[in-house]
Design an enzyme around this catalytic site. Structure first.
Site, PDB file in Angstrom:
ATOM      1  N   ARG A  82       0.875  -1.173   0.000  1.00 55.44           N
ATOM      2  CA  ARG A  82       0.000   0.000   0.000  1.00 55.44           C
ATOM      3  C   ARG A  82       0.910   1.220   0.000  1.00 55.44           C
ATOM      4  NH1 ARG A  82      -3.396  -2.611  -1.836  1.00 55.44           N
ATOM      5  NH2 ARG A  82      -5.445  -3.150  -0.994  1.00 55.44           N
ATOM      6  N   GLU A 128      -2.631   7.882  -3.756  1.00 57.78           N
ATOM      7  CA  GLU A 128      -3.171   7.283  -4.968  1.00 57.78           C
ATOM      8  C   GLU A 128      -4.551   7.858  -5.307  1.00 57.78           C
ATOM      9  OE1 GLU A 128      -2.130   3.166  -4.766  1.00 57.78           O
ATOM     10  OE2 GLU A 128      -3.782   2.640  -6.095  1.00 57.78           O
ATOM     11  N   HIS A 171      -1.120   0.415 -10.149  1.00 57.45           N
ATOM     12  CA  HIS A 171      -1.749  -0.555  -9.248  1.00 57.45           C
ATOM     13  C   HIS A 171      -2.240  -1.790 -10.018  1.00 57.45           C
ATOM     14  CE1 HIS A 171      -3.726  -0.777  -5.027  1.00 57.45           C
ATOM     15  NE2 HIS A 171      -3.538  -1.997  -5.510  1.00 57.45           N
TER      16      HIS A 171
HETATM   17  P1  NAP Z   1      -0.693 -11.506   4.641  1.00 62.03           P
HETATM   18  O1  NAP Z   1      -0.619 -12.930   4.211  1.00 62.03           O
HETATM   19  O2  NAP Z   1      -1.565 -11.116   5.779  1.00 62.03           O
HETATM   20  O3  NAP Z   1       0.810 -11.032   4.927  1.00 62.03           O
HETATM   21  C1  NAP Z   1       1.155  -9.858   5.576  1.00 62.03           C
HETATM   22  C2  NAP Z   1       2.474 -10.078   6.288  1.00 62.03           C
HETATM   23  O4  NAP Z   1       2.925  -8.820   6.802  1.00 62.03           O
HETATM   24  C3  NAP Z   1       2.367 -11.055   7.477  1.00 62.03           C
HETATM   25  O5  NAP Z   1       3.427 -11.967   7.428  1.00 62.03           O
HETATM   26  C4  NAP Z   1       2.460 -10.124   8.678  1.00 62.03           C
HETATM   27  O6  NAP Z   1       3.114 -10.686   9.776  1.00 62.03           O
HETATM   28  C5  NAP Z   1       3.328  -9.018   8.150  1.00 62.03           C
HETATM   29  N1  NAP Z   1       3.151  -7.787   8.916  1.00 62.03           N
HETATM   30  C6  NAP Z   1       1.973  -7.194   9.259  1.00 62.03           C
HETATM   31  N2  NAP Z   1       2.218  -6.079   9.940  1.00 62.03           N
HETATM   32  C7  NAP Z   1       3.573  -5.959  10.020  1.00 62.03           C
HETATM   33  C8  NAP Z   1       4.447  -5.017  10.607  1.00 62.03           C
HETATM   34  N3  NAP Z   1       3.971  -3.948  11.267  1.00 62.03           N
HETATM   35  N4  NAP Z   1       5.777  -5.222  10.511  1.00 62.03           N
HETATM   36  C9  NAP Z   1       6.256  -6.311   9.866  1.00 62.03           C
HETATM   37  N5  NAP Z   1       5.485  -7.246   9.285  1.00 62.03           N
HETATM   38  C10 NAP Z   1       4.155  -7.073   9.362  1.00 62.03           C
HETATM   39  O7  NAP Z   1      -1.147 -10.580   3.444  1.00 62.03           O
HETATM   40  P2  NAP Z   1      -0.901 -10.812   1.878  1.00 62.03           P
HETATM   41  O8  NAP Z   1      -2.003 -11.607   1.296  1.00 62.03           O
HETATM   42  O9  NAP Z   1       0.508 -11.248   1.677  1.00 62.03           O
HETATM   43  O10 NAP Z   1      -1.098  -9.302   1.359  1.00 62.03           O
HETATM   44  C11 NAP Z   1      -0.247  -8.271   1.812  1.00 62.03           C
HETATM   45  C12 NAP Z   1      -0.743  -6.934   1.353  1.00 62.03           C
HETATM   46  O11 NAP Z   1      -0.473  -6.752  -0.028  1.00 62.03           O
HETATM   47  C13 NAP Z   1      -2.278  -6.734   1.420  1.00 62.03           C
HETATM   48  O12 NAP Z   1      -2.697  -6.372   2.718  1.00 62.03           O
HETATM   49  C14 NAP Z   1      -2.535  -5.635   0.418  1.00 62.03           C
HETATM   50  O13 NAP Z   1      -2.544  -4.368   1.014  1.00 62.03           O
HETATM   51  C15 NAP Z   1      -1.328  -5.751  -0.528  1.00 62.03           C
HETATM   52  N6  NAP Z   1      -1.762  -6.131  -1.880  1.00 62.03           N
HETATM   53  C16 NAP Z   1      -1.500  -5.313  -2.933  1.00 62.03           C
HETATM   54  C17 NAP Z   1      -1.907  -5.664  -4.203  1.00 62.03           C
HETATM   55  C18 NAP Z   1      -1.655  -4.800  -5.399  1.00 62.03           C
HETATM   56  O14 NAP Z   1      -2.492  -4.779  -6.293  1.00 62.03           O
HETATM   57  N7  NAP Z   1      -0.531  -4.104  -5.468  1.00 62.03           N
HETATM   58  C19 NAP Z   1      -2.599  -6.871  -4.394  1.00 62.03           C
HETATM   59  C20 NAP Z   1      -2.842  -7.693  -3.311  1.00 62.03           C
HETATM   60  C21 NAP Z   1      -2.432  -7.321  -2.042  1.00 62.03           C
HETATM   61  P3  NAP Z   1       2.412 -11.721  10.804  1.00 62.03           P
HETATM   62  O15 NAP Z   1       3.000 -13.056  10.420  1.00 62.03           O
HETATM   63  O16 NAP Z   1       2.847 -11.267  12.153  1.00 62.03           O
HETATM   64  O17 NAP Z   1       0.919 -11.633  10.598  1.00 62.03           O
END
Ligand code: NAP
Length: 317
Positions: free
Chosen positions: A237, A266, A284
């Site tokens: 994000r 954005e 995006h």
């Molecule tokens: P996810 O499986 O929940 O992974 C998020 C990871 O970040 C988890 O391992 C979490 O750790 C870690 N985390 C959370 N807060 C943190 C912090 N303060 N410091 C360090 N690590 C932290 O989510 P995902 O499916 O991989 O998606 C991640 C993000 O990508 C989404 O939330 C979304 O905003 C973004 N995204 C962007 C696009 C795009 O179009 N560009 C598409 C899809 C998603 P824990 O193991 O402790 O929970």
């Protein structure tokens, strides 16, 4: 029949499935819901299927005393545009679409990693400008990514998919920074401090969720810790990166380049970023493939249907 508001047009199979169970309204506008629309949605629909930018903040829930909505079935894994705690307090459940987005978003991360390391955007602009005078051995030399060290910030679903591609596809060493301790099924070293990770890697990719906890996680201190030849990629994000600090770091050549899929304000992209050759900018595109958007939509609709049938919600956040 319960009614359902879908806040942006979605692929036809998604709309067809939703119409089997709900009286569906599809909003004919690609922009996020306005404040008036947000407020109106909560009093008019049993279920809302919102997406990126539909800002269901605490004040929106407060502004609707008689709420009809019982579920916000978000289209997307990222739901930082919804204040989930305020939603629960208002008696509204929130679901998302984890997993459906993982591979496509990891692919876009790899696209940006290669584009920024190998100066692909700059090269394409050169060809299109008509100024390219032919190959020569010292032209547009970039960073050879294969075999280098990748740093992943946020080793969740997408972070792991990026790391796997980098490790198995490009022979990269993988280091990562993550909120909780994690063991990977491939060689990957967890680093306790974000600035230490920044100092140790050639390419650093951001894959944490947005929200208050990660706002400006990547600031001047982290950017200053990076090596001058290193590249940053953000597919998470926009506001995870302090954009003003990023512009300073690039202007002062404290990092070599950046690849961005998302932006702090954005869809506004600062002119300073647009003007720099070593900045790769995508609109995006993380999940922008028809089959992925269809899978995300079907997952969001499955959550809505589970709610309508009184079943447990498959993807409650
Ligand atoms: P996810 O499986 O929940 O992974 C998020 C990871 O970040 C988890 O391992 C979490 O750790 C870690 N985390 C959370 N807060 C943190 C912090 N303060 N410091 C360090 N690590 C932290 O989510 P995902 O499916 O991989 O998606 C991640 C993000 O990508 C989404 O939330 C979304 O905003 C973004 N995204 C962007 C696009 C795009 O179009 N560009 C598409 C899809 C998603 P824990 O193991 O402790 O929970």
């Amino acid at each position: 029949m319960l009614n359902l508001l879908i806040t942006r047009k979605l692929p036809d199979p998604v709309l067809d499935k939703a119409r089997e169970v709900f009286d569906v309204t599809v909003r004919d506008n690609t922009a996020p819901l306005s404040r008036d629309e947000l407020i109106q949605s909560l009093s008019a629909y049993d279920v809302v299927l919102p997406t990126l930018g539909d800002a269901y903040r605490a004040d929106i829930f407060d502004a609707v005393p008689e709420k009809r909505t019982k579920l916000l079935a978000n289209f997307g894994v990222g739901y930082n545009h919804i204040d989930a705690v305020a939603a629960w307090a208002a008696g509204i459940e929130v679901t998302n679409t984890p997993g459906a987005v993982t591979d496509a978003t990891a692919d876009i991360a790899l696209t940006l990693m290669l584009m920024t390391c190998r100066r692909a955007g700059e090269g394409e602009r050169l060809v299109r400008s008509g100024q390219w005078d032919g190959w020569h051995p010292t032209q547009l030399l970039g960073l050879h990514m294969s075999g280098k060290t990748l740093g992943v910030v946020g080793m969740g679903r997408i972070g792991q998919a990026i790391a796997q591609r980098a490790h198995f596809g490009f022979g990269m060493a993988v280091k990562f920074y993550n909120r909780s301790a994690k063991k990977m099924p491939f060689p990957a070293e967890q680093v306790a401090e974000l600035t230490d990770l920044a100092a140790q890697v050639d390419v650093m990719v951001i894959a944490v969720p947005g929200g208050a906890e990660t706002h400006h996680l990547i600031d001047a201190a982290v950017l200053n810790a990076m090596q001058p030849h290193a590249h940053l990629v953000n597919i998470a994000r926009g506001d995870v990166v302090n954009e003003a600090d990023l512009i300073d770091a690039l202007t002062q050549s404290r990092i070599a380049g950046v690849g961005l899929d998302v932006y702090e304000f954005e869809p506004k992209v600062p002119q300073a970023l647009i003007d720099m050759e070593n900045v790769t900018l995508l609109p995006h595109l993380g999940t922008a493939a028809l089959e992925v958007r269809t899978a995300m939509g079907l997952m969001a609709v499955d959550n809505a249907i589970a709610f309508a049938k009184g079943q447990p919600l498959p993807n409650r956040v």
